[in-house]
Design a protein around this motif. Structure first.
Motif, PDB file in Angstrom:
ATOM      1  N   HIS A   1       4.560   1.769   1.341  1.00  4.23           N
ATOM      2  CA  HIS A   1       5.610   2.073   0.364  1.00  4.23           C
ATOM      3  C   HIS A   1       6.465   3.246   0.833  1.00  4.23           C
ATOM      4  O   HIS A   1       7.690   3.162   0.823  1.00  4.23           O
ATOM      5  N   VAL A   2       5.813   4.340   1.250  1.00  3.55           N
ATOM      6  CA  VAL A   2       6.617   5.501   1.657  1.00  3.55           C
ATOM      7  C   VAL A   2       7.311   5.275   3.005  1.00  3.55           C
ATOM      8  O   VAL A   2       8.226   5.987   3.359  1.00  3.55           O
TER       9      VAL A   2
ATOM     10  N   GLY B   1       0.834  -1.212   0.000  1.00 10.12           N
ATOM     11  CA  GLY B   1       0.000   0.000   0.000  1.00 10.12           C
ATOM     12  C   GLY B   1       0.862   1.252   0.000  1.00 10.12           C
ATOM     13  O   GLY B   1       2.067   1.200   0.254  1.00 10.12           O
ATOM     14  N   THR B   2       0.233   2.389  -0.278  1.00  9.31           N
ATOM     15  CA  THR B   2       0.985   3.643  -0.393  1.00  9.31           C
ATOM     16  C   THR B   2       1.716   3.989   0.902  1.00  9.31           C
ATOM     17  O   THR B   2       2.893   4.348   0.892  1.00  9.31           O
ATOM     18  N   ALA B   3       0.994   3.873   2.021  1.00 13.92           N
ATOM     19  CA  ALA B   3       1.610   4.237   3.299  1.00 13.92           C
ATOM     20  C   ALA B   3       2.800   3.324   3.579  1.00 13.92           C
ATOM     21  O   ALA B   3       3.855   3.779   4.038  1.00 13.92           O
TER      22      ALA B   3
ATOM     23  N   CYS C   1      -3.042   0.939   7.387  1.00 15.16           N
ATOM     24  CA  CYS C   1      -2.071   1.944   6.963  1.00 15.16           C
ATOM     25  C   CYS C   1      -1.399   2.668   8.122  1.00 15.16           C
ATOM     26  O   CYS C   1      -0.293   3.155   8.000  1.00 15.16           O
TER      27      CYS C   1
END
Lengths: 588, 151
Positions: free
Chosen positions: B84-85, B80-82, B123
């Protein structure tokens, strides 16, 4: 031991998926075991109350004051049980937060029961005016009047597109057919979004009530909830809620003896992002590959098994009971003129108070990120916020005065979307972030449209070369052209919006792209191919830690002598930088 | 394979014989056996109204369905984006280093299979992974090594 408290105290453990992952189960088990030694202490569980960064947590209500006991461990339970007064708790070493203060800046409609009621108890929901709207509708309000009401409220679809819910219902109502369907779209696929999961886990009856009212309004006798399989707890709680609703005659052949019959079937998704698109979702319910169909005909006239079908997202439906109970005017009084009501967002990424929030439309991004969110969770500043997942875009910090409503966000190139809000800080590379979303879209493209299937692949290849320092300006132009063409030539929203993350990062962070292309550099250090680790000979004390921790043995040097990294074998894992006690290793 | 795995006849009796039952049938097989074999798909088609090309098309379209068996423990890294960063890629590196497998691979002793998942929806606990049905959050390289050692 048999302590007695002056009055009974209720302890509620937050048991949503995130709470359980943070350790809530162990807390609950410990409470259950220990509470036998006490009189006047009751325990129960609830679901996610949105304070994900404080989990695992217990909520106590003593003398009308609600406290959150946060970041707990099971070992702290015996101490807590011995000290259950507001005064003692507030002065203890446990992290205690007053709930009212924590909710400042929020206005909870959809989440009004989340984290408060026990989602597995129908009675809890009934006590909070649950199913009052359904009763009202079945007794006194005609389907046409229900639709008029929803139209008047101004509610717009919370799944992303923002289409008027009332008009959508009206179209399905007017379609002529003996059989119609309603579907709740619970295929929350955007990475970084968990609003719908929290609502289904925390207040499942609310979604069910919304769906029944929708069925009554458009004249459907059958409803489906299409939920992604990655949400097992949500599915379990919905199943239990449906059984309980049936037993209380809230669902079935003759709902509340009104003559209206309605049943709900849960369909589990099978892991395809594109199924969040309504026509792909319909194909999936029909048992086919989830590929979008050409619109028109719209589902309102020809949907599931070619019958008129209305599809709404979880949050949209969760608004319905409130609107019916409190009136359309109370709803339209909230938010802005064109975007009335509230919106739930999930805050995640590099943000202090990660979790679930519900705000009135029209609040600024700054108020969300710094007010409710508490700003960056790292020692770096928040650089941008990513909204709306792979269909959305990145809004830079300079534009945080932008208001959160459909039109304002659209003008930035991002969208309200389903409500995923991921904050990124100065350590995040925007080219890498664009590549990340392209990777996601590329692997989730169903393959029907050429531009989406092949175009996103070409875009991904260009972005990959950029992050490896192998690209040029000509390719940047190609990237722009591809982005435009994919947007125009794709059938469904997945393809149409696929270029958004690239377009917005190009618009607001072009300098980062140029740095990767012209200087072959990534100043955030995220793009590993462009990073070179070196050791400062002046600073190095020759402790040998870096050499010992290097997984590929590419650091040489003897004890108390400066060390050296041989670049040809370096895999850029960054271990040397992490273990160096004097900060002699740096990234170039 | 779970201890009380149902046979194909039982699964069809529960899910139905029509085309719309295709996904629930595959989900039931996957649930009971851990993966779906070609033989099972053929058997389903011989006993229902579902055509072989249809069923195979569905089984390969949805990422949930596995056509080869997994190891004893399934590790799913959230992409997920969270996550990933917050460094999900580093977690993949750690697992590759520790277990010697890449994404989609199984260890030689059949103990672990490594996969990615689009988003676990946890997240606020990023970076997170799921091993079998348990979510582990706020991971660091060391914490992850510790968890792997428990298996």
């Amino acid at each position: 031991m048999n302590s007695k408290l002056p009055q009974s105290v209720l302890l509620k453990v937050g048991m949503g998926t995130c709470g359980i992952a943070a350790g809530a189960r162990a807390i609950y088990d410990k409470l259950e075991e220990q509470v036998k030694n006490f009189q006047n202490i009751e325990i129960d569980y609830t679901s996610c109350n949105g304070f994900c960064h404080l989990e695992p947590l217990i909520e106590t209500i003593i003398k009308g004051k609600t406290l959150l006991l946060a970041n707990l461990s099971a070992e702290q339970i015996p101490f807590l049980l011995e000290n259950l007064t507001n005064k003692k708790l507030l002065s203890s070493k446990v992290l205690v937060i007053e709930k009212d203060k924590k909710l400042k800046g929020q206005n909870r409609i959809v989440l009004e029961n989340c984290g408060i009621i026990n989602p597995d108890k129908l009675n809890d929901y009934l006590e909070k005016d649950g199913y009052v709207a359904l009763k009202k509708v079945l007794n006194n309000i005609s389907p046409e009047e229900v639709i008029e009401n929803i139209k008047k409220s101004g509610l717009r679809g919370r799944g992303g597109a923002g289409f008027s819910t009332g008009i959508k219902w009206d179209l399905a109502r007017k379609a002529q057919s003996e059989q119609k369907y309603v579907i709740c779209n619970a295929d929350e696929g955007d990475p970084g979004a968990f609003m719908d999961r929290a609502v289904m886990e925390g207040d499942p009856h609310r979604v069910i009530e919304g769906l029944i009212i929708c069925g009554y309004a458009i004249g459907a006798s059958k409803g489906y909830i299409y939920c992604r399989a990655e949400y097992p707890l949500a599915i379990m709680r919905l199943r239990k809620a449906i059984i309980d609703a049936k037993e209380s005659n809230l669902l079935g052949e003759n709902v509340l003896n009104s003559g209206f019959g309605f049943e709900i079937i849960i369909k589990e998704g099978a892991g395809a992002f594109v199924c969040g698109e309504e026509t792909a979702l319909i194909a999936s319910v029909e048992g086919q590959r989830g590929m979008p169909r050409i619109k028109p005909p719209f589902p309102a006239t020809k949907g599931l098994w070619e019958k008129p079908t209305n599809i709404n997202n979880v949050e949209t439906l969760a608004n319905i009971p409130w609107i019916i109970r409190k009136g359309a005017d109370s709803f339209s009084a909230l938010g802005t003129e064109k975007s009335p009501g509230t919106k739930v967002f999930s805050l995640a990424g590099k943000i202090k108070n990660a979790g679930l929030i519900e705000i009135e439309m029209g609040v600024s991004l700054r108020d969300i990120i710094y007010g409710i969110g508490g700003g960056s969770s790292t020692n770096k500043e928040v650089k941008a916020v990513q909204l709306g997942g792979p269909s959305g875009g990145c809004i830079p910090a300079e534009m945080f005065d932008t208001l959160v409503d459909y039109e304002s966000l659209m003008s930035t190139g991002a969208i309200v979307g389903s409500g995923g809000m991921v904050a990124v800080d100065e350590d995040t590379c925007m080219v890498d972030l664009a590549k990340y979303f392209l990777q996601f879209i590329q692997s989730e493209s169903c393959g029907k449209c050429t531009f989406c299937r092949i175009g996103t692949k070409r875009m991904l290849e260009i972005l990959t070369r950029m992050t490896e320092g192998k690209s040029n300006m000509e390719e940047l132009n190609k990237l722009r052209a591809l982005a435009q063409n994919i947007g125009v030539a794709s059938l469904c929203a997945l393809g149409k919006t696929a270029p958004n993350p690239v377009m917005t990062t190009l618009r607001y962070f072009e300098s980062e792209y140029l740095e990767h292309i012209n200087e072959k550099k990534c100043s955030t250090g995220v793009c590993k191919a462009l990073v070179i680790y070196t050791i400062d000979e002046q600073k190095c004390i020759g402790c040998t830690k870096c050499a010992k921790n290097c997984p590929v043995d590419t650091i040489s040097g003897s004890l108390k002598k400066p060390h050296y990294i041989h670049q040809e074998k370096c895999i850029k894992c960054g271990n040397c930088e992490k273990v160096c006690p004097v900060g002699a290793v740096s990234k170039l | 394979m779970s201890d009380n795995a149902r046979n194909i006849d039982q699964i069809i009796a529960m899910c139905g014989r029509e085309e719309a039952a295709a996904i629930p049938i595959l989900q039931a097989i996957q649930h009971d056996y851990g993966f779906i074999s070609k033989e099972q798909m053929k058997e389903v088609c011989s006993k229902t109204d579902i055509k072989e090309n249809r069923l195979f098309g569905i089984a390969t379209f949805y990422s949930q369905f596995k056509l080869t068996p997994s190891g004893e423990n399934l590790i799913r890294i959230c992409k997920g984006t969270a996550c990933h960063v917050r460094g999900a890629d580093n977690l993949i590196d750690v697992i590759s280093e520790e277990l010697g497998i890449g994404i989609g691979e199984t260890t030689a002793d059949n103990k672990f299979t490594l996969e990615t998942v689009a988003c676990l929806g946890c997240c606020s606990l990023a970076p997170a992974i799921m091993i079998n049905n348990e979510v582990y959050g706020k991971l660091t390289a060391d914490k992850l090594r510790g968890i792997l050692n428990e298996f």
